[in-house]
Design a protein around this motif. Structure first.
Motif, PDB file in Angstrom:
ATOM      1  N   ARG A 164       0.806  -1.205   0.000  1.00  0.00           N
ATOM      2  CA  ARG A 164       0.000   0.000   0.000  1.00  0.00           C
ATOM      3  C   ARG A 164       0.852   1.274   0.000  1.00  0.00           C
ATOM      4  N   VAL A 165       0.365   2.259  -0.742  1.00  0.00           N
ATOM      5  CA  VAL A 165       0.946   3.594  -0.713  1.00  0.00           C
ATOM      6  C   VAL A 165      -0.183   4.570  -0.388  1.00  0.00           C
ATOM      7  N   LYS A 166       0.177   5.730   0.073  1.00  0.00           N
ATOM      8  CA  LYS A 166      -0.822   6.763   0.378  1.00  0.00           C
ATOM      9  C   LYS A 166      -0.861   7.759  -0.768  1.00  0.00           C
ATOM     10  N   TYR A 167      -2.036   7.971  -1.327  1.00  0.00           N
ATOM     11  CA  TYR A 167      -2.196   8.973  -2.382  1.00  0.00           C
ATOM     12  C   TYR A 167      -2.699  10.269  -1.766  1.00  0.00           C
ATOM     13  N   ILE A 168      -1.999  11.385  -2.076  1.00  0.00           N
ATOM     14  CA  ILE A 168      -2.365  12.696  -1.531  1.00  0.00           C
ATOM     15  C   ILE A 168      -2.731  13.597  -2.701  1.00  0.00           C
ATOM     16  N   PRO A 169      -4.010  13.875  -2.902  1.00  0.00           N
ATOM     17  CA  PRO A 169      -4.408  14.691  -4.060  1.00  0.00           C
ATOM     18  C   PRO A 169      -3.910  16.130  -3.945  1.00  0.00           C
ATOM     19  N   GLY A 170      -3.523  16.690  -5.096  1.00  0.00           N
ATOM     20  CA  GLY A 170      -3.144  18.098  -5.161  1.00  0.00           C
ATOM     21  C   GLY A 170      -1.862  18.452  -4.436  1.00  0.00           C
ATOM     22  N   ALA A 171      -1.036  17.453  -4.110  1.00  0.00           N
ATOM     23  CA  ALA A 171       0.154  17.711  -3.295  1.00  0.00           C
ATOM     24  C   ALA A 171       1.430  17.347  -4.030  1.00  0.00           C
TER      25      ALA A 171
END
Length: 462
Positions: free
Chosen positions: A297-304
């Motif tokens: 798993r990876v963490k997706y951070i929108p707009g960053a």
């Protein structure tokens, strides 16, 4: 201000000001006043070509977009620099990229001048056939102005292997000539091994030279926490090389957001990104659709962008686009423990960010405490270096082995690092003897002197 710089050309002004500030903040003009005469000459392109490109889209409608080629300087060899197909293409960006390319190419040690070109178009959502028609129309005009001994373009953002193939085929048809007029070609028709990997690999080789110098050979990428931005060609291969050398890749990004992970992005995940990016998928879509991201798993951070989201970091490699590290993000990286920052993108750090990194370097009282930064002019020249090697192979009508090209790439990046270090030391004005030399100034000084000497010898400056 450069006589060719306009207030509506902010990117070009930024690139010009960076060179000038490095030169003036050294002893070069004091020791050799003649070099100051070069500045107003080298900052004006030898030629700017702007032309109309029209094509029929898949709906049977005619579209039009402006095409450009900025042939900036040929004192060191034929014009050399990429073609960018992207809606943000404008003259300021191409002048900035072409100006940078003059000095980047000089640092390769090969005989190449500087240029840049492109088309203001968005290729997303277009079919292969429509892209072929766009490339053919673009090359119809560009073919009048390029040639293996005149100007040898390469790919850039929006221009990958598919587009290079279509462009080369159009050139061959228009000119009735098979020649090494483009680099980044297919291996079956004049391309070079390691060319796709070259910018990313070269970035890592340069950074390893920084680590070797700063730690006297005691450290490497092994065990290092590495933040990388971007997810295109440069970021992908930089990440793969970091993983190969034992580093932990914490992040990648695109224009819509970033992925971060503590466990490290895997080579399988990078392969999935490479496959999906050809289809213009975003990282958000890729993370949702590909099973390798469910397994790790990876963490997706929108707009960053990733810089403030990766926690502790040892090495930062910006590989996306210009001005992608702000002053505040640079401060966050310094606070997070970053020691080495090397650009895979062109002009990846804002002037404020560069000041933060350079201040952290120059005010440190010991090498272990310093932050060492280098701009893309030096650290990302691996791509154009192998493009130059591709030109050499085309001239010889032979193909070198993968090992031979990689060896030359590594040697070239280390030589570039040594040129930067030596110039920084030779023309240094700084009084703090306990810290590392400025690679920003070193790269600008070493490359400027190479270009200036060629211009003096050939009568461009007198």
């Amino acid at each position: 201000m450069s006589s060719s710089a306009q207030p509506l050309e902010p990117e070009f002004l930024q690139a010009y000001d960076e060179i000038v500030s490095s030169l003036r903040d050294s002893t070069l003009f004091e020791e050799f006043p003649k070099y100051e005469k070069v500045l107003p000459i080298v900052s004006v392109p030898e030629r700017i070509i702007q032309f109309r490109v029209t094509w029929e889209n898949d709906k049977g409608e005619q579209e039009v977009a402006p095409g450009f080629r900025v042939q900036f300087n040929s004192a060191k060899g034929p014009y050399k620099g990429g073609l960018r197909f992207h809606p943000t293409v404008n003259l300021s960006i191409l002048k900035f990229l072409g100006f940078e390319q003059i000095f980047k190419n000089a640092l390769t040690g090969l005989d190449m001048g500087g240029a840049k070109g492109g088309l203001s178009v968005d290729l997303k959502g277009r079919s292969d056939n429509e892209i072929r028609r766009i490339c053919a129309s673009f090359m119809r005009e560009l073919s009048r102005h390029i040639g293996q001994d005149t100007d040898v373009p390469a790919g850039d953002i929006g221009v990958g292997g598919r587009e290079i193939g279509y462009l080369f085929g159009a050139y061959r048809a228009y000119k009735n000539s098979w020649e090494g007029v483009l680099t980044g070609k297919g291996l079956n028709w004049g391309g070079s091994l390691i060319r796709p990997e070259a910018t990313g690999y070269g970035l890592v080789y340069y950074t390893q030279a920084m680590i070797d110098y700063a730690t006297k050979g005691k450290e490497s990428f092994a065990g290092k926490r590495v933040a990388i931005s971007g997810s295109g060609n440069v970021a992908q291969y930089a990440a793969l090389k970091v993983i190969e050398l034992g580093g932990n890749v914490l992040s990648l990004s695109d224009s819509k957001g970033a992925i971060v992970t503590e466990s490290g992005i895997t080579s399988e995940q990078i392969a999935a990104i490479a496959e999906a990016k050809i289809k213009f998928k975003s990282l958000e879509q890729i993370v949702e659709e590909y099973s390798v991201f469910a397994e790790n798993r990876v963490k997706y951070i929108p707009g960053a962008r990733p810089w403030t989201h990766v926690g502790k970091v040892d090495i930062a490699l910006p590989c996306a686009t210009q001005n992608e590290i702000s002053g505040d993000e640079a401060k966050a990286l310094v606070a997070a423990g970053v020691k080495f920052v090397a650009e895979g993108s062109n002009m990846g750090s804002t002037p404020e960010a560069i000041r933060v990194f350079e201040t952290a370097r120059s005010t440190s009282n010991s090498v272990p405490d310093a932050v060492w930064y280098v701009g893309g002019k030096a650290s990302n020249l691996g791509g154009v270096l192998v493009s130059g090697l591709e030109m050499a192979q085309n001239s010889q009508r032979i193909t070198w082995t993968r090992e031979d090209v990689d060896k030359e790439l590594k040697r070239g990046m280390i030589n570039c690092f040594n040129d930067c270090i030596n110039a920084a030391k030779k023309y240094n004005k700084e009084t703090n003897e306990n810290t590392l030399p400025s690679l920003v100034k070193g790269a600008n000084l070493a490359s400027f002197i190479k270009v200036a000497d060629a211009m003096f010898d050939q009568g461009d400056v007198f």
